[in-house]
Design a protein around this motif. Structure first.
Motif, PDB file in Angstrom:
ATOM      1  N   ASN A 181       0.494  -1.065   0.357  1.00  0.00           N
ATOM      2  CA  ASN A 181      -0.099   0.316  -0.559  1.00  0.00           C
ATOM      3  C   ASN A 181       1.152   1.627   0.132  1.00  0.00           C
ATOM      4  OD1 ASN A 181      -2.238  -1.378  -0.441  1.00  0.00           O
ATOM      5  ND2 ASN A 181      -2.443  -1.865   1.724  1.00  0.00           N
ATOM      6  N   THR A 182       1.995   1.563  -0.218  1.00  0.00           N
ATOM      7  CA  THR A 182       2.830   2.658  -0.450  1.00  0.00           C
ATOM      8  C   THR A 182       3.735   2.744  -1.195  1.00  0.00           C
ATOM      9  OG1 THR A 182       5.081   1.567   1.282  1.00  0.00           O
ATOM     10  CG2 THR A 182       3.268   2.985   2.049  1.00  0.00           C
ATOM     11  N   PHE A 183       4.018   1.221  -2.460  1.00  0.00           N
ATOM     12  CA  PHE A 183       4.113   1.367  -3.518  1.00  0.00           C
ATOM     13  C   PHE A 183       4.057   2.604  -4.535  1.00  0.00           C
ATOM     14  CE2 PHE A 183       4.725  -3.432  -4.783  1.00  0.00           C
ATOM     15  CZ  PHE A 183       5.683  -3.887  -2.712  1.00  0.00           C
ATOM     16  N   THR A 184       2.841   3.385  -4.065  1.00  0.00           N
ATOM     17  CA  THR A 184       2.561   4.661  -5.010  1.00  0.00           C
ATOM     18  C   THR A 184       2.712   6.277  -4.580  1.00  0.00           C
ATOM     19  OG1 THR A 184       0.443   4.035  -3.901  1.00  0.00           O
ATOM     20  CG2 THR A 184       0.562   3.432  -6.297  1.00  0.00           C
ATOM     21  N   VAL A 185       3.307   5.912  -3.332  1.00  0.00           N
ATOM     22  CA  VAL A 185       3.740   7.097  -2.188  1.00  0.00           C
ATOM     23  C   VAL A 185       4.583   7.462  -3.283  1.00  0.00           C
ATOM     24  CG1 VAL A 185       4.686   8.186  -0.329  1.00  0.00           C
ATOM     25  CG2 VAL A 185       3.118   5.987  -0.089  1.00  0.00           C
ATOM     26  N   PRO A 186       4.735   9.229  -3.669  1.00  0.00           N
ATOM     27  CA  PRO A 186       5.635   9.841  -3.997  1.00  0.00           C
ATOM     28  C   PRO A 186       7.343  10.062  -3.943  1.00  0.00           C
ATOM     29  CG  PRO A 186       3.657  10.899  -4.180  1.00  0.00           C
ATOM     30  CD  PRO A 186       3.958   9.998  -3.024  1.00  0.00           C
ATOM     31  N   ALA A 235      14.726   4.852  -5.572  1.00  0.00           N
ATOM     32  CA  ALA A 235      15.072   3.968  -6.969  1.00  0.00           C
ATOM     33  C   ALA A 235      14.161   3.148  -7.104  1.00  0.00           C
ATOM     34  CB  ALA A 235      16.731   3.500  -6.677  1.00  0.00           C
ATOM     35  N   THR A 236      13.796   2.068  -6.517  1.00  0.00           N
ATOM     36  CA  THR A 236      12.591   1.000  -6.838  1.00  0.00           C
ATOM     37  C   THR A 236      11.249   1.294  -6.136  1.00  0.00           C
ATOM     38  OG1 THR A 236      13.690  -0.266  -6.107  1.00  0.00           O
ATOM     39  CG2 THR A 236      13.935  -0.093  -8.070  1.00  0.00           C
ATOM     40  N   PRO A 237      10.210   2.167  -6.318  1.00  0.00           N
ATOM     41  CA  PRO A 237       9.161   2.425  -5.277  1.00  0.00           C
ATOM     42  C   PRO A 237       8.057   1.289  -5.039  1.00  0.00           C
ATOM     43  CG  PRO A 237       9.628   4.215  -7.349  1.00  0.00           C
ATOM     44  CD  PRO A 237      10.368   2.982  -7.352  1.00  0.00           C
ATOM     45  N   ASP A 238       8.781  -0.309  -6.001  1.00  0.00           N
ATOM     46  CA  ASP A 238       7.911  -0.943  -5.677  1.00  0.00           C
ATOM     47  C   ASP A 238       8.582  -2.613  -4.825  1.00  0.00           C
ATOM     48  OD1 ASP A 238       9.060  -1.802  -8.112  1.00  0.00           O
ATOM     49  OD2 ASP A 238       7.550  -2.360  -8.979  1.00  0.00           O
ATOM     50  N   ASN A 239      10.062  -1.950  -4.877  1.00  0.00           N
ATOM     51  CA  ASN A 239      10.722  -3.446  -4.044  1.00  0.00           C
ATOM     52  C   ASN A 239      10.363  -3.086  -2.270  1.00  0.00           C
ATOM     53  OD1 ASN A 239      13.146  -3.957  -1.992  1.00  0.00           O
ATOM     54  ND2 ASN A 239      14.122  -3.566  -4.020  1.00  0.00           N
ATOM     55  N   TYR A 240       9.430  -4.267  -2.277  1.00  0.00           N
ATOM     56  CA  TYR A 240       8.685  -4.860  -0.868  1.00  0.00           C
ATOM     57  C   TYR A 240       9.291  -4.878  -0.568  1.00  0.00           C
ATOM     58  CZ  TYR A 240       5.341  -7.479   1.649  1.00  0.00           C
ATOM     59  OH  TYR A 240       5.050  -7.978   3.462  1.00  0.00           O
TER      60      TYR A 240
END
Lengths: 396, 396
Positions: A181-186, A235-240
């Motif tokens: 739920n934080t992947f899309t945080v700018p 650098a990689t916003p969707d790095n879990y």
């Protein structure tokens, strides 16, 4: 080490994809009427709002919405929430968002049980010992730690005040922490949130209480986790895993773990709260700008040992001269924020020297930094620190 | 990082001199009939027993005593406690002691609500989901962490078994942690307790789950707090801050903080449980003896990175070659235990090779170390590690 009480009964449900199987069971413990609190609509863009509404619909909940909670949540929004709870016989508050949303939910939850206006409870500055509606949170931003503590900060723009309140009944019952739920945080908010987490740690780490190795070494560990993982998330916003480390750091940085057993008040938060109150800037950005200047300002023969420890244990700086080590640690802190693309001067966020004197007065008036801070700060000290933020700095 | 749930609702009352003003209020929440559980009588020597009895007397409590809980608490004592609770309509259990006393209290608390014999609940190995009497603890030994978690370990000397059990209702409601209550703990027990704390940290730290910086860096911090403060407590047993750091480390090392989000089973505890089950030695001493040999045994090209990180972050070893760094870290661990005056060979605690084969078989049979450990261990591996403990070791 001082005496302390540690009682953090928030039930943390950490990890991916738990809402579908757990959310409604958690809410049903308290009742069917839910106040859904959220902010500016980012949860509508990323699908979280839709998911929650569908789950509550299937579960036959009555859902009332309090939306548009501000980044620095305002007392007017709290009042609106209290009215909604009363009108709709709300049983449980579901806060979906970051610290602002959760903070707002907490004061709504308490306000429902009070005859006073919520702002009067806050201004009394005695904390809150009364009842509150149960709060469940779905966290979407790693930053304030509000998901696992009893505190809230509310702004009143008519009085230019930003004040804290807290009480045992205001701690969330259950918090869902899904790093996805934080992947899309700018980028900007990710960096600001990380600065906020670090600041919570710094504020208690730079402290005069002796014999607190366990709190301090744990704090250093959380700092290192943030320092390592924030750049990865940028650098990689969707790095879990990077998001997961930041998210859990957020909760642990301000649930008492690193502050218990110590006395004294925070410095940078008191100074930053005025920046936010007067200019409505992003809290974490204000903290990042102030922190290295504050560190350098309070560095002296008495505090140098702690700053040298910080440089070594957090930044891995091997430098024998304590004063030089301390300065290198402060420089590393400054450089870290810069590499996170945080604007590191006040003019870059639209603040010039016009209100420095007034804000410095307020910072001292609204806190006890003049007597109880790590290094006590008078109005002139605060103003000098603000002034250091006008241009780029170099410390070592 | 794996999904996890973190829910630790124990209310920790940490610090000096809280009992007089807080103990009876805490107990009165649950009722007047108290089962007082304690061990071999050290609390009678240091005045704690007298203080508690006087407080409960003034408060008109009905007090029933379960005394003589063994260092490795036995199932017979648990059964005795269950009978006492039933006969006396006990409302709350007050455990005054270390981990053994608290572990015993937990299984008594659960046993009261079960029709089964307590040993049958344990042997079923499914955990415990039923109700339990509320437990309040007064901790007198920094070691097992039982004061802030849901687990218990009970021994059955007739079957040579030492098995764990745990469940949500078994977590203490309130735990009083007064470091002064550990001033009289003898040197040997202080060292053994510290070894136990470190082992809890090591067991989860040396783990295959990736992306767990926050857990690992926090764990390194707690390790450093123990390594710094244990020698101080040994040299000056009434050093409050040293005892305070050890005491809070004990709780944090095994409340989930450093283990959550990871999978896999512990290695040294499985091997040590057999030493205690067969020879009734002090748990922490067995762990200290086994740990460095186990570390060296599982050190290989795959695990070296983690051991090098351990050497650097925990022991401050600056060595570029990872394998050499790892070995130095293992040596530092061994040397630390030696400087704490822990006997570091099995013969020194009365164990020779006679039962190595049988114990190795049991260690594998009673756990899943053959498949789920950091480095899987078969019977022959366990036996080889036991064998390494016959004489002094050198690793780097």
């Amino acid at each position: 080490m001082d005496n302390f009480r540690f009682y953090v009964p928030t039930d943390i449900r950490f990890g991916k994809d738990r809402l579908n199987t757990e959310l409604t069971d958690v809410l049903d413990v308290y009742g069917k009427n839910v106040l859904l609190v959220y902010g500016g609509g980012s949860i509508k863009k990323n699908g979280l709002y839709k998911q929650v509404i569908e789950l509550l619909g299937k579960n036959h909940n009555k859902v009332v919405e309090l939306s548009g909670v501000e980044p620095n949540p305002r007392i007017e929004t709290v009042r609106r929430g209290v009215a909604l709870c009363r009108e709709n016989d709300v049983n449980v508050i579901l806060a979906v968002g970051g610290g602002s949303t959760i903070d707002c939910a907490k004061v709504v939850a308490a306000g429902v049980y009070s005859d006073e206006d919520p702002w009067d409870i806050i201004v009394a500055r005695k904390g809150y010992q009364g009842e509150a509606l149960p709060i469940v949170t779905i966290l979407t931003l790693a930053a304030t730690g509000s998901e696992m503590n009893a505190g809230a900060v509310i702004s009143n723009l008519t009085t230019n005040q930003k004040l804290g309140i807290g009480g045992p009944s205001m701690i969330p019952k259950v918090s869902f922490l899904d790093p996805k739920n934080t992947f899309t945080v700018p980028t900007y908010q990710t960096a600001a949130g990380s600065a906020d987490i670090l600041s919570h740690l710094f504020e208690s780490y730079f402290n005069v209480t002796e014999g607190t190795d366990i709190q301090d070494f744990v704090s250093e560990g959380i700092m290192r986790a943030v320092i390592k993982n924030c750049p990865v998330a940028l650098a990689t916003p969707d790095n879990y895993d990077a998001r997961a480390n930041l998210m859990w750091s957020s909760s642990l940085a301000l649930n008492g773990l690193t502050r218990n057993g110590k006395h004294g008040v925070w410095s940078c938060h008191a100074m930053e709260h005025e920046l936010s109150a007067f200019y409505d800037i992003t809290h974490g950005i204000g903290l990042a700008i102030l922190t290295p200047r504050w560190m350098n300002y309070v560095l002296n023969e008495k505090t140098v040992t702690r700053f040298a420890q910080f440089a070594h244990n957090v930044w891995g700086i091997n430098e024998k001269d304590p004063m030089l080590a301390a300065k290198k640690g402060i420089q590393a802190t400054y450089d870290f924020f810069k590499t996170c693309d945080i604007p590191m001067t006040l003019p870059e966020v639209g603040i010039d020297e016009e209100k420095f004197e007034e804000m410095a007065k307020q910072a001292v008036a609204h806190s006890t930094i003049k007597t109880e801070a790590f290094v006590p700060l008078a109005e002139s000290d605060v103003e000098a620190i603000y002034r250091e933020c006008l241009t780029e700095s170099s410390f070592a």
